[in-house]
Design a protein around this motif. Sequence first.
Motif, PDB file in Angstrom:
ATOM      1  N   GLY A  95       0.820  -1.204   0.000  1.00 45.05           N
ATOM      2  CA  GLY A  95       0.000   0.000   0.000  1.00 45.05           C
ATOM      3  C   GLY A  95       0.852   1.251   0.000  1.00 45.05           C
ATOM      4  O   GLY A  95       0.531   2.240  -0.642  1.00 45.05           O
ATOM      5  N   ASN A  96       1.962   1.206   0.706  1.00 49.89           N
ATOM      6  CA  ASN A  96       2.871   2.342   0.771  1.00 49.89           C
ATOM      7  C   ASN A  96       3.475   2.623  -0.606  1.00 49.89           C
ATOM      8  O   ASN A  96       3.586   3.770  -1.017  1.00 49.89           O
ATOM      9  N   ILE A  97       3.852   1.569  -1.327  1.00 45.33           N
ATOM     10  CA  ILE A  97       4.413   1.734  -2.678  1.00 45.33           C
ATOM     11  C   ILE A  97       3.360   2.330  -3.611  1.00 45.33           C
ATOM     12  O   ILE A  97       3.639   3.238  -4.387  1.00 45.33           O
ATOM     13  N   GLY A  98       2.132   1.841  -3.514  1.00 45.25           N
ATOM     14  CA  GLY A  98       1.046   2.366  -4.343  1.00 45.25           C
ATOM     15  C   GLY A  98       0.780   3.827  -4.067  1.00 45.25           C
ATOM     16  O   GLY A  98       0.546   4.618  -4.987  1.00 45.25           O
ATOM     17  N   GLU A  99       0.824   4.196  -2.787  1.00 46.90           N
ATOM     18  CA  GLU A  99       0.617   5.595  -2.420  1.00 46.90           C
ATOM     19  C   GLU A  99       1.745   6.474  -2.950  1.00 46.90           C
ATOM     20  O   GLU A  99       1.501   7.582  -3.433  1.00 46.90           O
ATOM     21  N   ARG A 100       2.980   5.979  -2.856  1.00 45.44           N
ATOM     22  CA  ARG A 100       4.118   6.758  -3.364  1.00 45.44           C
ATOM     23  C   ARG A 100       4.037   6.937  -4.866  1.00 45.44           C
ATOM     24  O   ARG A 100       4.323   8.011  -5.390  1.00 45.44           O
ATOM     25  N   ARG A 101       3.629   5.884  -5.572  1.00 47.18           N
ATOM     26  CA  ARG A 101       3.478   5.993  -7.032  1.00 47.18           C
ATOM     27  C   ARG A 101       2.394   6.990  -7.395  1.00 47.18           C
ATOM     28  O   ARG A 101       2.547   7.793  -8.314  1.00 47.18           O
ATOM     29  N   ALA A 102       1.286   6.934  -6.680  1.00 51.15           N
ATOM     30  CA  ALA A 102       0.185   7.867  -6.949  1.00 51.15           C
ATOM     31  C   ALA A 102       0.634   9.302  -6.678  1.00 51.15           C
ATOM     32  O   ALA A 102       0.317  10.218  -7.453  1.00 51.15           O
ATOM     33  N   LYS A 103       1.368   9.522  -5.592  1.00 55.45           N
ATOM     34  CA  LYS A 103       1.859  10.868  -5.273  1.00 55.45           C
ATOM     35  C   LYS A 103       2.836  11.346  -6.347  1.00 55.45           C
ATOM     36  O   LYS A 103       2.774  12.493  -6.779  1.00 55.45           O
ATOM     37  N   LEU A 104       3.723  10.448  -6.787  1.00 57.48           N
ATOM     38  CA  LEU A 104       4.676  10.804  -7.841  1.00 57.48           C
ATOM     39  C   LEU A 104       3.939  11.174  -9.127  1.00 57.48           C
ATOM     40  O   LEU A 104       4.261  12.182  -9.769  1.00 57.48           O
ATOM     41  N   ALA A 105       2.941  10.381  -9.490  1.00 58.59           N
ATOM     42  CA  ALA A 105       2.161  10.673 -10.698  1.00 58.59           C
ATOM     43  C   ALA A 105       1.470  12.027 -10.586  1.00 58.59           C
ATOM     44  O   ALA A 105       1.460  12.809 -11.537  1.00 58.59           O
ATOM     45  N   ASP A 106       0.918  12.313  -9.418  1.00 61.84           N
ATOM     46  CA  ASP A 106       0.274  13.618  -9.201  1.00 61.84           C
ATOM     47  C   ASP A 106       1.280  14.755  -9.324  1.00 61.84           C
ATOM     48  O   ASP A 106       0.992  15.794  -9.926  1.00 61.84           O
ATOM     49  N   ASP A 107       2.469  14.559  -8.737  1.00 64.19           N
ATOM     50  CA  ASP A 107       3.512  15.590  -8.816  1.00 64.19           C
ATOM     51  C   ASP A 107       3.935  15.841 -10.262  1.00 64.19           C
ATOM     52  O   ASP A 107       4.111  16.982 -10.680  1.00 64.19           O
ATOM     53  N   ILE A 108       4.104  14.771 -11.029  1.00 65.50           N
ATOM     54  CA  ILE A 108       4.505  14.913 -12.438  1.00 65.50           C
ATOM     55  C   ILE A 108       3.428  15.652 -13.217  1.00 65.50           C
ATOM     56  O   ILE A 108       3.725  16.572 -13.983  1.00 65.50           O
TER      57      ILE A 108
END
Length: 66
Positions: free
Chosen positions: A3-16
């Motif tokens: 879940g932590n990895i998924g959250e980090r990916r989602a945050k990264l995608a939002d930042d990009i």
Amino acid sequence: MKGNIGERRAKLADDIRRQVGTEATKRLLRTLPAFRLEKEVPKQFTDLLDRLDGAEADKVGGQRQH
């Protein structure tokens, strides 16, 4: 952990997405030749589009709406 990895990916995608959408990035991209917009479609492409229209008309019995 997953879940932590998924959250980090989602945050990264939002930042990009946020950074790509900024006016500064858009200004920069407009200066690069690969991202410049063509004012007119080259004749080669309009010819290909006309051929595609003809093939579609033959197959479907109508023309594409412009």
